[in-house]
Scaffold this active site. Sequence first.
Site, PDB file in Angstrom:
ATOM      1  N   ASP A 158       0.815  -1.227   0.000  1.00 23.61           N
ATOM      2  CA  ASP A 158       0.000   0.000   0.000  1.00 23.61           C
ATOM      3  C   ASP A 158       0.841   1.266   0.000  1.00 23.61           C
ATOM      4  O   ASP A 158       0.321   2.370   0.104  1.00 23.61           O
ATOM      5  CB  ASP A 158      -0.954   0.001   1.199  1.00 23.61           C
ATOM      6  CG  ASP A 158      -0.213   0.013   2.525  1.00 23.61           C
ATOM      7  OD1 ASP A 158       1.039  -0.012   2.513  1.00 23.61           O
ATOM      8  OD2 ASP A 158      -0.867   0.068   3.576  1.00 23.61           O
ATOM      9  N   HIS A 175      20.217  27.042   0.221  1.00 23.05           N
ATOM     10  CA  HIS A 175      19.846  28.266  -0.502  1.00 23.05           C
ATOM     11  C   HIS A 175      19.455  29.356   0.490  1.00 23.05           C
ATOM     12  O   HIS A 175      18.290  29.675   0.663  1.00 23.05           O
ATOM     13  CB  HIS A 175      18.721  28.003  -1.489  1.00 23.05           C
ATOM     14  CG  HIS A 175      18.446  29.198  -2.339  1.00 23.05           C
ATOM     15  ND1 HIS A 175      19.162  29.473  -3.487  1.00 23.05           N
ATOM     16  CD2 HIS A 175      17.593  30.223  -2.190  1.00 23.05           C
ATOM     17  CE1 HIS A 175      18.742  30.604  -3.995  1.00 23.05           C
ATOM     18  NE2 HIS A 175      17.778  31.082  -3.234  1.00 23.05           N
ATOM     19  N   LYS A 228      19.091  42.064 -14.799  1.00 23.93           N
ATOM     20  CA  LYS A 228      18.038  42.352 -15.777  1.00 23.93           C
ATOM     21  C   LYS A 228      17.781  43.839 -15.743  1.00 23.93           C
ATOM     22  O   LYS A 228      17.570  44.412 -14.673  1.00 23.93           O
ATOM     23  CB  LYS A 228      16.752  41.617 -15.387  1.00 23.93           C
ATOM     24  CG  LYS A 228      16.779  40.165 -15.751  1.00 23.93           C
ATOM     25  CD  LYS A 228      15.422  39.505 -15.589  1.00 23.93           C
ATOM     26  CE  LYS A 228      15.572  38.039 -15.941  1.00 23.93           C
ATOM     27  NZ  LYS A 228      14.555  37.166 -15.541  1.00 23.93           N
ATOM     28  N   SER A 237      17.822  23.469 -11.470  1.00 26.40           N
ATOM     29  CA  SER A 237      16.623  22.639 -11.371  1.00 26.40           C
ATOM     30  C   SER A 237      16.051  22.383 -12.767  1.00 26.40           C
ATOM     31  O   SER A 237      16.403  21.413 -13.425  1.00 26.40           O
ATOM     32  CB  SER A 237      15.610  23.329 -10.453  1.00 26.40           C
ATOM     33  OG  SER A 237      14.478  22.521 -10.302  1.00 26.40           O
TER      34      SER A 237
HETATM   35  C1  R5P Z   1      17.405  30.256  -7.254  1.00 23.24           C
HETATM   36  O1  R5P Z   1      17.471  31.381  -6.827  1.00 23.24           O
HETATM   37  C2  R5P Z   1      18.576  29.343  -7.381  1.00 23.24           C
HETATM   38  O2  R5P Z   1      19.754  29.946  -6.985  1.00 23.24           O
HETATM   39  C3  R5P Z   1      18.707  28.823  -8.795  1.00 23.24           C
HETATM   40  O3  R5P Z   1      19.127  29.857  -9.658  1.00 23.24           O
HETATM   41  C4  R5P Z   1      17.409  28.275  -9.297  1.00 23.24           C
HETATM   42  O4  R5P Z   1      16.880  27.392  -8.348  1.00 23.24           O
HETATM   43  C5  R5P Z   1      17.595  27.559 -10.604  1.00 23.24           C
HETATM   44  O5  R5P Z   1      16.360  27.063 -11.008  1.00 23.24           O
HETATM   45  P1  R5P Z   1      16.082  26.670 -12.499  1.00 23.24           P
HETATM   46  O6  R5P Z   1      17.166  25.737 -12.917  1.00 23.24           O
HETATM   47  O7  R5P Z   1      14.738  25.983 -12.440  1.00 23.24           O
HETATM   48  O8  R5P Z   1      16.036  27.906 -13.313  1.00 23.24           O
END
Ligand code: R5P
Length: 275
Positions: A13, A106, A172, A202
């Site tokens: 389960d 982080h 930016k 990520s």
């Molecule tokens: C966010 O502030 C982290 O330092 C990374 O820049 C972020 O998590 C990267 O995420 P992704 O690869 O999804 O753009």
Amino acid sequence: MAVSKLEIKRFPDGERYLRVQQDVSGQCVAVIQSTSHRPDEYLFEYLLIADSMKDLGAKKVIAVFPYLAYARQDERFNPGEAITIETVAKLIESVGTNEFYTVDAHLHRISDISRIFTIPAYNLSAVPLLVEYISTNIELDNSVVIGPDEESEQWAAAAARILRADFDVLEKKRINAEKVEIRTRRLSVKNRDVIVVDDIISTGGTMVETIEVLRREGARKIVVGCIHPILAGNALARLYDSGADVVLGTDSIPSPVSRVSCAPVIAFALRNVKE
Ligand code: R5P
């Protein structure tokens, strides 16, 4: 220090079975548990392990999370949001964890990890190991370190300090209502080898954008280094497609690019734990 075995399996389960296969009574036990990809599962697994260790008489339980999930949500950015890192810290403490260690959490808005925990908590860094790997294995000329954004500045700055290289982060800039320009704040990357450093990759979205900017600005070799290579979905392919020459990360999260081991920094910290 002995390595203890655990038996972990699933019932049909989906519930989990756990058995500690060594006598931990009176012992100081370090539980190494990364929380990537399926963070909820691994977090719950940690809770089961640590609680059982305590129940079996362990003198001290030390949580070592090479990758600490949920650290990015450290604030209520919008009304009603959960500050998930605080919940994670409370859960870790709730099972009697005595000390907490992680690697390059982080921490952007929170300066010190011990502010989240009430137990002693330490944020180790694998940046020196990452940089050592790069400088030993990759030929670079006239190199510069770049962070993809302001949040990455602490990692880019640390890498640059060790390499004795220049560093900058991308920013930016809004040109008008429709146009946003991303570029380096002060340094030119033209005809220079670039080491891009961030804590996490990520989806790869942040890095892809960064690589494209660097290519446009005339960078030569682009080495992408991160501590935590989550590399969700096709992130790695996207990084190479957008022009990265090398992508690498640590084994805080096992991945095809985890060529740098975090073990030395963790072992060093654990050696100094008072039993
Ligand atoms: C966010 O502030 C982290 O330092 C990374 O820049 C972020 O998590 C990267 O995420 P992704 O690869 O999804 O753009």
